[in-house]
Design an enzyme around this catalytic site. Structure first.
Site, PDB file in Angstrom:
ATOM      1  N   GLY A 112      13.925  76.270  60.092  1.00  0.00           N
ATOM      2  CA  GLY A 112      13.734  77.212  58.996  1.00  0.00           C
ATOM      3  C   GLY A 112      12.277  77.598  58.836  1.00  0.00           C
ATOM      4  N   GLY A 155      10.712  80.385  52.890  1.00  0.00           N
ATOM      5  CA  GLY A 155       9.805  80.011  51.815  1.00  0.00           C
ATOM      6  C   GLY A 155       9.268  78.600  51.960  1.00  0.00           C
ATOM      7  N   ASN A 206      10.110  89.199  51.687  1.00  0.00           N
ATOM      8  CA  ASN A 206       9.599  87.852  51.974  1.00  0.00           C
ATOM      9  C   ASN A 206       8.108  87.712  51.706  1.00  0.00           C
ATOM     10  OD1 ASN A 206      11.640  87.843  54.969  1.00  0.00           O
ATOM     11  ND2 ASN A 206      12.216  87.195  52.913  1.00  0.00           N
ATOM     12  N   LEU A 207       7.385  88.818  51.697  1.00  0.00           N
ATOM     13  CA  LEU A 207       5.924  88.756  51.749  1.00  0.00           C
ATOM     14  C   LEU A 207       5.285  88.188  50.489  1.00  0.00           C
ATOM     15  CD1 LEU A 207       5.123  92.153  53.528  1.00  0.00           C
ATOM     16  CD2 LEU A 207       5.640  89.921  54.534  1.00  0.00           C
ATOM     17  N   ASN A 253      20.973  77.680  53.857  1.00  0.00           N
ATOM     18  CA  ASN A 253      22.359  77.944  54.227  1.00  0.00           C
ATOM     19  C   ASN A 253      23.114  76.619  54.263  1.00  0.00           C
ATOM     20  OD1 ASN A 253      24.529  77.989  56.465  1.00  0.00           O
ATOM     21  ND2 ASN A 253      24.236  80.152  55.995  1.00  0.00           N
ATOM     22  N   CYS A 305      43.487  89.925  41.878  1.00  0.00           N
ATOM     23  CA  CYS A 305      43.834  91.009  40.951  1.00  0.00           C
ATOM     24  C   CYS A 305      42.663  91.371  40.045  1.00  0.00           C
ATOM     25  CB  CYS A 305      45.063  90.625  40.122  1.00  0.00           C
ATOM     26  SG  CYS A 305      46.585  90.597  41.092  1.00  0.00           S
ATOM     27  N   CYS A 364      32.512  58.548  53.374  1.00  0.00           N
ATOM     28  CA  CYS A 364      31.949  59.773  53.946  1.00  0.00           C
ATOM     29  C   CYS A 364      32.539  60.016  55.333  1.00  0.00           C
ATOM     30  CB  CYS A 364      30.425  59.672  54.029  1.00  0.00           C
ATOM     31  SG  CYS A 364      29.638  61.129  54.772  1.00  0.00           S
TER      32      CYS A 364
END
Length: 671
Positions: free
Chosen positions: A39, A42, A71-72, A133, A188, A476
């Site tokens: 990644g 940020g 992003n800047l 993500n 609906c 887990c």
């Protein structure tokens, strides 16, 4: 410059403070440490700067995304000239200048691609996650569990943030705690009765865009599921008819003669005909305001108005002089002018759009997307960084909001909501990045007692809180599995060969568990079980089980733990006539928990009881009052008809209640 001079600079200059804080031993190891940073957003930009300046010698930076203008404001490694370029490539180039002694390898790719298998992960000493993500984070977590590599997980949301060090068999993994599922809405509600801006945005993004420009032509599966969930059957039937009518509209958009008329055709179908169909179901609108069909030409002329919504999306009383649909008398169409009075009209994305603006944007974006289809794109899906799809979702959702009297949103707000953008603050990212490095250093020096889960809170008095690490969750399904890997050629190895090879013969310390009844899965697919072994003779490749995937072997009796087998490729120098399957030198042996033995019930006794043994002892009872001048005492209840019968055979009569009468003078009452 010679190597000795560079080493001298490392010892006496740039790393003086790091050496004083970390100690000479750890500081010296950092130059040889291999780090995977996943990644470059940020958190990733801040974190890359930190580990470069700390002195981590070998950094692999992987990110799939490209730089967007939005992003800047917080991802300081990028500039405006870098927009649309790879984040990983630009970040590596920019951060590389901070420390020439560090080697950064950028990779513009998806971490879930098959070449990034367990073998690839095992080359690193530590993995740092800077992802936004959920699926990608879960994937990296599983790969680190399989590879046995320490992981530092992190995330931010506005002023909040958290850092979680993960070490297999020592701490909870990312999947030990269930994650909340994304909020969903009834079909609906989205299709027929929206009441909030998010309902209209989801409709435009997930329904209308795929219907017109994607692969979904009828949406039948979604409607089938809604019907199973018990949603309104009449509404479902109407929605099915609407979905079928989209075929003609899809054809018009893909026609070589597409013009503004095609966009008008879409508009008439979606915002006029479909709404009229819904209005025909009078029962639906008894407790809610009915929507207003939109008129294309009237909006263009500026003579169409609808009731203005409140900020909560509830329709207020209609303004004087206006009625839904068209201007009444001398009233003006307030929706034909921008509604924003906050001074942000100069910013394109933050400017409130009038009804006319949204119609013009709808026509423009529809034609742009249609041109892309005619140019060769098979289907188009939503991407928050794709201006065409974002413009379409913005216009389509706002037009629907107008028809249902719901507050309309700016392009920027819709981008945040449709793109699931979590608010990001540069200061929070910087704090979290520093905490990630501290936890990574604890992992590298194996100071496991110093590891903490750290949280950044929205509390000025206590901005940071730490929590002691918890042991792994015994239930887990990720970190409690026993992992192993095999090197193989999936085109030549069958499923049965791999399973038999991993189970081994069980005759020794490292010879596996031996043959047993098992079920085999790949992700959620069942490949075989004891009652269905058709796939055992098929090759892995024919079953789409290839590099980077896992086979899960589950014991049918539930006594052995679960085995997770990672598939990797054969070595590059492996001879062509060599074995197609290379098993680990020590076959895995998962934990064994035998089932508790069920106690055998004692055999029934063949001895027959004497009649007297069947009588139960009873407490004496007090006498009851006489009835009809005759004192009657009820014998205690002995419980079963057979006992009553035996008493009668002995000349005794047992009354059912104290109220029973005895008319026979020959009866003698017993006290």
């Amino acid at each position: 410059m010679s190597t000795s001079k560079i080493d001298g600079l490392r010892k006496g200059g740039r790393y003086t403070h790091a050496k004083a804080i970390l100690g000479p031993e750890l500081c010296g190891r950092l130059s040889d440490t291999k780090v995977l940073l996943v990644g470059a957003g940020g958190i990733g930009c801040e974190l890359l700067k930190n580990i470069v300046l700390t002195g981590f010698g070998h950094i692999t930076l992987l990110d799939l995304d490209t730089i967007d203008l939005s992003n800047l404001n917080r991802q300081f490694l990028f500039k405006k000239k870098d927009v649309k370029q790879s984040k990983a490539m630009v970040a590596a180039q920019t951060a590389g200048a901070f420390n020439p002694n560090v080697h950064i390898q950028p990779i513009h790719a998806n971490i879930k691609e098959p070449q990034f298998d367990v073998d690839w992960f095992q080359q690193f000493d530590i993995v740092l996650n800077a992802l936004d993500n959920l699926e990608a984070r879960r994937h990296v977590n599983k790969m680190c569990m399989a590879a046995g590599i320490p992981l530092v997980e992190s995330g931010t949301a506005g002023y909040l943030g958290q850092v979680q060090p993960v070490l297999k068999d020592q701490t909870e993994c990312f999947d030990c705690i269930p994650k909340p599922t994304p909020k969903s809405f009834p079909v609906c509600t989205i299709r027929s009765t929206p009441s909030q801006p998010i309902h209209c945005i989801v409709w435009a993004k997930s329904y209308l865009l795929p219907q017109l420009f994607g692969e979904d032509e009828d949406g039948g599966a979604e409607l089938d599921e809604a019907e199973k969930q018990g949603e309104n059957a009449q509404e479902i039937a109407t929605l099915r008819k609407e979905a079928l009518a989209y075929k003609a509209v899809r054809s018009a958009l893909r026609s070589s003669e597409t013009t503004d008329d095609a966009a008008k055709t879409v508009f008439q179908k979606v915002y006029n005909s479909d709404i009229l169909n819904l209005l025909s179901m009078a029962d639906m609108w008894r407790s809610r305001d009915a929507p207003t069909p939109l008129d294309f030409d009237a909006i263009v002329d500026g003579t169409f108005v609808v009731k203005e919504p409140t900020k909560q999306g509830a329709p207020p009383t209609n303004t004087k002089g206006q009625s839904n649909g068209h201007v009444n008398g001398n009233a003006t169409a307030s929706t034909s002018a921008p509604q924003n009075g906050n001074g942000a009209a100069g910013l394109k994305d933050q400017r409130a759009l009038s009804l006319q603006d949204n119609l013009a944007l709808f026509v423009s974006s529809t034609n742009r997307l249609a041109s892309r289809l005619r140019a060769g794109e098979n289907s188009i899906s939503f991407d928050k960084d794709d201006d065409d799809t974002l413009d379409f979702v913005t216009a389509a959702s706002n037009l629907r909001s107008a028809a249902y009297y719901i507050e309309r949103k700016t392009r920027w707000e819709i981008k945040e909501m449709a793109g699931n953008i979590i608010p990001a603050i540069a200061t929070t990212n910087a704090i979290i990045s520093g905490l990630i490095v501290l936890q990574a250093l604890h992992l590298l020096r194996k100071s496991y007692s110093s590891l903490k889960n750290v949280h950044v809170q929205f509390k000025p008095s206590v901005p940071l809180s730490t929590v002691n690490l918890c042991p792994p969750n015994p239930k887990c399904g990720i970190c409690r599995d026993t992992y192993t890997k095999v090197l193989c050629d999936p085109a030549r190895v069958t499923l049965g060969e791999l399973v038999d090879g991993i189970l081994g013969d069980g005759e020794g310390e490292n010879r596996g568990t031996g043959k047993r009844e098992v079920s085999v899965y790949e992700d959620k697919r069942v490949l075989s079980d004891p009652d269905w072994d058709d796939n055992l003779e098929r090759t892995l490749e024919s079953l789409s089980v290839t590099r980077g995937k896992f086979l899960t072997i589950v014991d049918e009796e539930g006594e052995w733990g679960t085995l997770a087998v990672a598939l990797c490729v054969l070595p590059p120098n492996h001879p062509s006539d060599g074995p197609a399957l290379i098993l680990p030198s020590s076959l895995p042996k998962p934990p064994y928990k035998p089932r508790p033995s069920t106690p055998i019930p004692p055999a029934p006794s063949r001895k027959r009881s004497a009649p007297d043994d069947e009588l139960d002892e009873v407490e004496p009872v007090a006498k009851r009052a006489k009835t009809n001048g005759v004192p009657i005492v009820k014998l205690p209840e002995l419980g079963s008809p057979s006992k009553k019968r035996r008493l009668e055979e002995d000349g005794l009569v047992m009354l059912d209640s104290a109220a029973d009468k005895i008319d026979d003078d020959d009866i003698i009452e017993i006290d």
